[in-house]
Every structure is written in C-alpha cells, then in structure tokens.
Design a protein around this motif. Structure first.
Motif: not given
Lengths: 240, 352, 334
Positions: C85-100, C102-105
């Motif tokens: 959560t501490s890594v992914l929540l600040p990286l919301a830009g990457w996880t919300r991007a519609d790019s596999l 970016m998401n996997l990274a």
C-alpha cells in the motif's frame, strides 16, 4: 612415524553424564588405528568429540599440529577429516551421485578418483542415479565410506562399519579398507568385531568406562589371548 | 486446613503469599471494597480468567503442550448457557442442562483431538488446534440462527440473578444486596473451588506423571506410562475447566458472542497471562490474570497520559498510544520466555 | 564419468498424492450446474492455491531445514501487504494508467519493496527472536507468538488500525471471456507468479549446489556439518528467503482481496497451516499439492455451500491425515 592425531586428557559431558573421563591416545601418521571396547565404553562419543559434534569440556585434541578442541564441526571437517558415523548419515532422499557430489567440497568430483571408488565399490556405479535410501545396508555403508573419501582426506574416522553386515560383505569391506590404506590415508576405526579389527589394524587403543585402558601394537594384543579376554571379554569361540 | 486446601503446594515466598492474600481479599470483598459496576465487572472477569488461565497452565506449564483450542472450550461453555437460556427460557433447569451439554461436548471434543493428534510433535498439535479452533469460531459466527452470529446472544437469567432483585431491604455496608451480588459470589466461589481442584490435580500422582512426561517423554514411556493417555486426560481436564470458566463468564455477562469467548485475541490474552504470571506454578495464573485484567482496564488510562505528554515527538506517541498497550505486554512476554520462564511467581520465589 | 546417464530417474516420485488434484476437480464436476462455472471455479481455485503456496512454501522449508515453525509468519504476510500500500498508493498514476507495462512495473516495485522489507525483518527475526530457542519446540511456539503480538502492534502503530483499500492496477481488472467461461485476469497472473515461484524453487533445490545443501540439511543437518559445510549460513538465508516469499504472497493476496487489514495475515495462516499439515511438514512438493487442493476445495465448496468452506478444508486435512498420518509427503528425518 609422527602422530597425526593426539588426544590428551579429553573430557566430554553430555547433559548430566560424564562420558569421557580423561582420554589419551595417539593415531600415528599413515597408520590404521583401531579403537576397541565394550558397548557404552565411550568410543562413539570419542569420535563425535573429535568432530566437534560434542564439545570437550577439558583436554587437548591435536590434529596436524593444531589444537582443534572447541572448533566447530565444519571447521574440523575442513582441516581434512572425513567422518562416517555409526548411523552412516546417508541422505536417503538424495541419489548416490548427489550424496557424493555434496561430499566433494572443492568442486566437481575428480573422475580418476571416482573410477577408483567404483573399482572398490561397484554397487555405487550400478545405482548411481538411485536415491540412497533404496540401497541395502552394506551398499549404504560403502556409500558412506566413499563419501568420506571422495576427495583426499588426511584422516578418516569410521564408526563400526561392520555393524549388522553379512560376513561376505564384511570380507569385501576388509579388501576395500586395505586398498584405502595403500593410498596413505590415516584411519581411526571404532570396532566391536575383533576379527575385523585384527585383520586391518596396525595400532590399537582399548576403552572402558570413558578411559583408555590399553594401547599399543595390534600384533601384541592379537597374540595375547589373556589380555584380550581381560580387556574385551572375548570368549575363545568369538575368535572363530 | 490450609494445607489440605492448597494440596501442600504453598506459595513458598512471603512476597507471593502477601500478593495472593491481597488478591484473594480483594476478590472476596470486591462488591463492598470497590462498589460500582465497572469495578465489579473487573473483579468477576478476574475470577473467570484465573480459572481459565489456571486450566491452560495445566496444559502448557505442567504437561508441556501448546493448544490454541482453549478459547474453543471456553466458548463451548459460554454458548452452552447462552443457547439453553435463549431456547429453553431463563430457568435453573435450562442452565443446568446447558452446562451439562457444554461440558459433555468439551470432554468429547478434547478427547477426540487428543487421541488424534497428541501422539505427534508439540508443533503439530499446536497447528492442528489452531486450525480447528478458528474453524469453530467461524462456524459459530455463521450459524447465526443458533448462535446469534457475530452479534452473539443476549438472554435473561433466573430471577434470583437479575440486578433488579433485592435480597435485603436495607443496604449492607452501604451496598445494595441484589442479584448481581449473588451472581458475583457464584462466580467467585465456583472459580475458587475449581482453582483449588486444579491445584490438587497438579499435585496429585497424576500431576507428577505429567511433569515427568514433560521433562522426558521417552523415559516416562520407558518406566511404563502411556504418555498419550496421560496427555489426553490432561487435555480433557483442562478443556472441562475452561468450559466451566465459560459457563461462569456467560452467567456474569448475560451475553455470549465470538468476541468475548472464541476470538483469537482472547487466546493471545491467555498466553500473555500464563507466561507473564509464571508457567507451571498455578499461582502464576492468579497473578497473571489479575494484573492483566487490571492493566487491560486501567493501564490504557495511564498510557493516554503518556501519549498526550509525548505529543510532538515522532512515532513515540503512536507507541505509547492507549491502544498499543499490547505491544509492551508482548515485549514483556518475549523477555519472560527468555529470561524468567517461571514468570512473576518464579521471580518472587527466587528472591527468598 | 562412466555411469550411464538417466538409466534411473533422479528421484522416485510417489505419484498417488498428485492424482488427488484431478480427483477433486472431477468429483466437483457433476455437482456444479454448468461446465463454464466449473472452469471458472477451477481457475479460481488454482489461483488461490498458487497464492497460498507462495506464502506457505517458505514456512514449510524453514521447518524442514531448521525444525522451526514460525507462528509469526502471518505477520510477514501482513507487512508485505502494507508495504505494497505504501508503494502503490503514491504510484496511483502508474496503476491507473491504461498500460499493462506501467501497471506491471508498479506491481514489480511493490513486490520488490515488500520482499526486501520482509526479508530483512526475517533476517533480524531469526537472529534476535528464534536463534536462542533452536531445538526447544515449546519455547519456539511461545516466542514466535510473542513476535506475532509485537509485530501486529507495530503494524498498527505504523499503518494505523483502519482497513486500507488497494485497488488492482487498471489492466489487471476484469476478465477474459471465452464463450460462457469467465476467467479473471488477476487470477491468471496469480497462477503465473505461483508457477514461476514453484519453478524457481524447484530449480534451486534440484539443480544448484545450495539446493543440494538444503535438501541434505532437511534430512540430517549434523551430517552436512560433518562434511564441512556451515549449515547455519544456509539456515539464515532460507529463513530470509521464506520471509521474503511471505511478503510476495502478502502483496499478491492484498491485490486479490483489494483490501489490507492488520488481521489478514493471521486469517491466511489458518489455510497455510492446513496446507503444510496436508503436504507433510517440511515438504515443498507436498506444500504445492496441498495448496492446490485447498484452493480448489475452498472455491468448489464456497460455491456449493459457502458456510462450510473452511470446514471442508479441515475435513480434507483430517481425511488426509487418516490416510497418511504424516501428511502427503513425510520428510525423512534421522
């Protein structure tokens, strides 16, 4: 002939039990030393103390010019001591090949040495890829010895290799040990089978109740039945 | 007299004896010495947990087995009362029936678990009891028609035990003698009697065999004791005592739910109490349970002061936050296991 | 080297436990109303099993090698999830991007961070908490329980008591649809990660020298020392690796549930214990089969009779123990 191994005043306690109560004996360089004695005399504890599997509470264990008492087991083994415990310590789930590969600490097994081992113990070649747990008792004992010798070692400690084995296999074992002796390996062997001991040993030490009660040449003990009887409680028919 | 009551197992320390007498006096006169609903609740909870923890000590301290199913038996007792009172009405007959059924269930279940898994390693038994106990907790919360689910059951008790029932016209020592006081003394005397019974068990020849098995399984077997049978019986006795504690708790609370009896948090509380109090001493249960329950109730007030005082320092306020009191008990627990396995009782005895 | 190669198999594998997986799947088939549902449930079960395997494998290996059962293992799972959560929540830009990619990274970063943290904590845990109580089972259980209490409290102090929502990255949401068959994308990923972990463990254990040491150490660590190896170093490494795997499993599980709570580790631990008991304490192969069995069972029964899902797994455990009292693959010990 100098001494490769010398124990002086070694004491070992296990829990509340005082097992070794001042053990002194020497293993001459290049020789075949037999450690004899009745059940519970402390022979196995003696080998385990040398290996550092039990810690000596007092005394010195000099090996190749250094006191090794108190060193960790891996450190002792790395000085060039091979050990075959009474239980043989075979890794049953590992194949014969894996058992030997693991024992070859310094890298791949030397092929010439392996062929020589196969000459001594042909069963190992036959069952090379079989899990060691599937071997017979005698084959396991041969694997255990081969494992301790897969790389040249200065000293080999063997605990009761003939225990529970059939006479034909024991005869084979005698041949194998004669061959090992020719490679200039020093061997300390714990034994209860006096015939086996007599046919191989150069020197002998006899233990009783945690102490050495006799040591000397094997020939001297072999020729003196009264002494044998006193030390080992052998009856005459046990000689057959 | 004292000798027979304590089965010859004295506190063996003046400090400990004083502490135990203080606790005994405090509990015996709790309704008069500490009037008020909250403090009487604390006193009743202490009584129940002394019994519960002592029965756990029989397992952990004397027999050397770790069970995570102790709260399950605690819960069976509590739910036995709760279900009987809900279904059959608030009569003495239904309470007796509920208790008997609960005790029978516990005996059967504990023997079953014991026979199936006590012959194996300590670790195996701990894992199996953990799995079975969590299954039981989930079952209790899912069979909501029967157990009230997550909400638990609230029920009525016989008239005599209700707060509205006045037994004496005039207050005694300034305290009104009502059904709550009767309930409290039922809890107190039953817990005390069962604690003394457990003390008798551990000091009996049976208890000595258990300790021999704990020290050296092989040797005890060699002498001829079937260790599985002894362990199973100990497991069963402990389970019955835990169920009795559950019955008392249900009588006191007039409520039974997953959070008060079955939850894993209570299992952890029991572990903390027995280890900090002192394993294998029985008196450790008294000291551990009393200190723990009091700390649970009052330590948090103290920590709030500390937390407020530490405001502004990073992380420290979080660590002394009232909700973090278990953190400090956890650390104390670890230190206890390493440094003084006989806990507070061992420490007090060692000083003599 | 003269002996004939591969004249005999490297290890004679006991195959009957393997058959349990198709047996359970086939028994479920007639009970479940439609074939597509069955396929969906089977994939879901395998995915869940793989995630349990990731979390359980390290624990069982540690037990096999060191005779230590770490009851605080669940805390490592929880910590892994919270680190995610501490890594992914600040990286919301990457996880919300519609790019596999970016998401996997983003996920990869979370996984690496979680594994690094739990691995390091595992290392410290072994040194400080467990080392003094090797060989004492009762104290081990107590001390690791103590570690669990402290770890849970520290988690609460650092991340707070509230549940944290952790949505899956955009491209991993939703399902693949083949006709009537619906397969969640994330479950496919879970199966792939699980297979990768299993393959990596299999290769390390069977094809490397360290693996050989570990397998020998599981059987007889004293003999490994007598051959001149410092097995303690291997112990520590395996403990750290097992803890790191718990962290990886925690991340996978958290994204699967899409929520993170301080109790999640303890919750999964019950399934993990069942899996380890079924597989045989210390056996990685048994743990793999046990995980799949438990995952399948949980999904089939969860569909047919949701209330008894966990009960069915307890029943499975009891049945397997009646068949093989030491679990599917008992580990040979001295």
């Amino acid at each position: 002939m100098s001494n490769l191994l010398a124990l002086s005043g070694v004491n070992t306690r296990i829990g509340h039990y005082h097992i070794l109560q001042g053990v002194d004996f020497v293993v001459p360089q290049g020789g075949f030393t037999m450690l004899l004695g009745r059940n519970g005399a402390g022979k196995t504890t003696c080998l385990r103390t040398i290996m550092g599997l039990w810690k000596a509470s007092a005394g010195r264990i000099d090996f190749d010019g250094a006191d090794i008492a108190g060193r960790s087991t891996p450190a002792v083994a790395q000085l060039g001591i091979g050990y075959v415990p009474e239980s043989m310590g075979i890794f049953a789930g590992l194949t014969v090949r894996e058992n030997l590969t693991l024992a070859a600490r310094d890298g791949p097994i030397d092929e010439k040495r392996l062929d020589w081992m196969f000459g001594l113990f042909p069963a190992l070649k036959k069952f090379w890829h079989l899990p060691a747990g599937h071997l017979s008792g005698g084959q396991k004992q041969m694997l255990a010895i081969a494992r301790a010798m897969i790389e040249p070692r200065k000293l080999l400690l063997v605990d009761e290799p003939t225990k529970g084995l059939a006479p034909a296999i024991i005869a084979h074992m005698v041949e194998a040990f004669r061959e090992l002796k020719r490679t200039d390996t020093t061997i300390l062997l714990v034994e209860q089978n006096f015939n086996f001991a007599r046919s191989l040993g150069d020197t002998v030490a006899v233990m009783d109740s945690g102490r050495i009660v006799h040591s000397g040449n094997m020939g001297e003990l072999a020729g003196n039945e009264a002494l044998q009887y006193r030390l080992l409680g052998l009856s005459l028919d046990a000689h057959q | 007299m004292t000798r027979r009551l304590l089965s010859g197992d004295y506190p063996r320390s003046r400090m400990l004896a004083t502490l135990l007498l203080l606790i005994l006096a405090g509990l015996a006169f709790a309704p008069f010495a500490f009037p008020g609903t909250r403090s009487l609740d604390v006193a009743a909870k202490v009584c129940v947990f002394i019994l519960l923890v002592a029965s756990y000590d029989l397992l952990l301290g004397y027999t050397g087995i770790v069970s995570f199913a102790h709260t399950m038996f605690f819960g069976i007792g509590a739910y036995g009362i709760a279900i009987a009172a809900t279904r059959l009405g608030p009569t003495w007959g239904s309470l007796v029936l509920g208790s008997l059924v609960a005790l029978a269930c516990s005996a059967l279940l504990s023997l079953l678990i014991g026979m199936l898994s006590l012959r194996v390693k300590t670790i195996f038994f701990a894992m199996i009891t953990l799995a079975v106990a969590s299954f039981f907790a989930i079952l209790a919360s899912q069979l909501s028609g029967f157990t009230g689910g997550e909400d638990g059951l609230t029920y009525k008790l016989p008239q005599l035990l209700l707060p509205g029932t006045k037994l004496l016209e005039a207050p005694l020592f300034g305290v009104e003698i009502n059904g709550r006081i009767v309930s409290y003394y039922i809890v107190f005397f039953t817990a005390a009697a069962l604690f003394l019974a457990l003390l008798r068990v551990v000091n009996s020849p049976f208890g000595r065999v258990l300790q021999a098995i704990r020290e050296n399984d092989f040797r005890a077997e060699a002498i001829g004791y079937r260790s599985v049978i002894y362990r199973s019986v100990a497991n069963c006795v402990a389970a019955l005592a835990a169920s009795a504690a559950g019955i008392l708790y249900a009588l006191w609370l007039r409520y039974a739910g997953p959070d008060t009896t079955l939850s894993f948090d209570i299992m952890i509380d029991i572990l903390l109490m027995v280890v900090i109090g002192g394993m294998g001493t029985m008196y450790g249960a008294v000291v551990g349970a009393t200190l723990f329950v009091i700390a649970q109730t009052y330590l948090q007030d103290l920590m709030k002061l500390a937390s407020d005082a530490a405001a502004g320092i990073p992380l420290l306020p979080d660590l002394v936050h009232p909700d973090r009191w278990l953190l400090w008990l956890g650390i104390l627990f670890i230190l206890s296991v390493y440094r003084f396995p006989a806990g507070i009782v061992g420490k007090l005895r060692g000083r003599q | 080297m003269s002996p004939e190669k591969d004249e005999l198999p490297g290890a004679v594998l006991d195959k009957s436990p393997l058959a349990l997986i198709p047996v359970i799947a086939l028994v479920a088939l007639p009970l479940i109303p439609s074939l597509p549902t069955w396929v969906t449930l089977t994939v879901a079960g395998l995915a869940m099993g793989m995630m349990i395997f990731i979390m359980a494998s390290g624990l069982t290996l540690v037990f096999g090698l060191m005779d230590v059962m770490n009851f605080a293992h669940g805390a490592f799972i929880t910590i892994g999830a919270f680190v995610a959560t501490s890594v992914l929540l600040p990286l919301a830009g990457w996880t919300r991007a519609d790019s596999l990619w970016m998401n996997l990274a983003a996920m990869l970063l979370a996984v690496l961070a979680a594994m690094a943290v739990t691995g390091a904590i595992g290392l410290a845990f072994e040194r400080v908490i467990i080392k003094p109580v090797y060989g004492q089972h009762l104290k081990q259980i107590l001390i690791t329980m103590g570690g669990l209490i402290v770890a849970e409290q520290l988690i609460l102090a650092i991340w707070g008591p509230d549940m944290i929502a952790l949505p899956k990255p955009v491209t991993l949401r939703g399902s693949f649809i083949f006709g009537d068959i619906v397969i969640e994308k994330y479950r496919v990923l879970a199966v792939l990660v699980g297979l990768a972990v299993f393959a990596a463990m299999f290769l390390v254990l069977n094809r490397t020298r360290v693996g050989l040491l570990i397998r020998a150490g599981v059987e007889d660590s004293e003999m490994v020392e007598s051959l001149g190896y410092r097995i303690r170093r291997v112990f520590i490494g395996v403990f750290a690796a097992g803890s790191a795997l718990a962290g990886l499993g925690g991340v996978m599980w958290a994204l699967y549930q899409e929520t993170v709570t301080s109790a999640m580790g303890m919750h999964v631990m019950i399934l993990i214990f069942i899996v380890i008991i079924i597989g045989g304490l210390g056996s990685v192969g048994g743990c793999f089969i046990g995980s799949l069995l438990v995952g399948l069972m949980a999904n089939y029964v969860g569909f047919l009779a949701p209330k008894i899902a966990l009960g069915s797994n307890i029943l499975l455990m009891v049945l397997i123990l009646l068949w093989r009292p030491q679990g599917l693959y008992p580990v040979a010990k001295r």
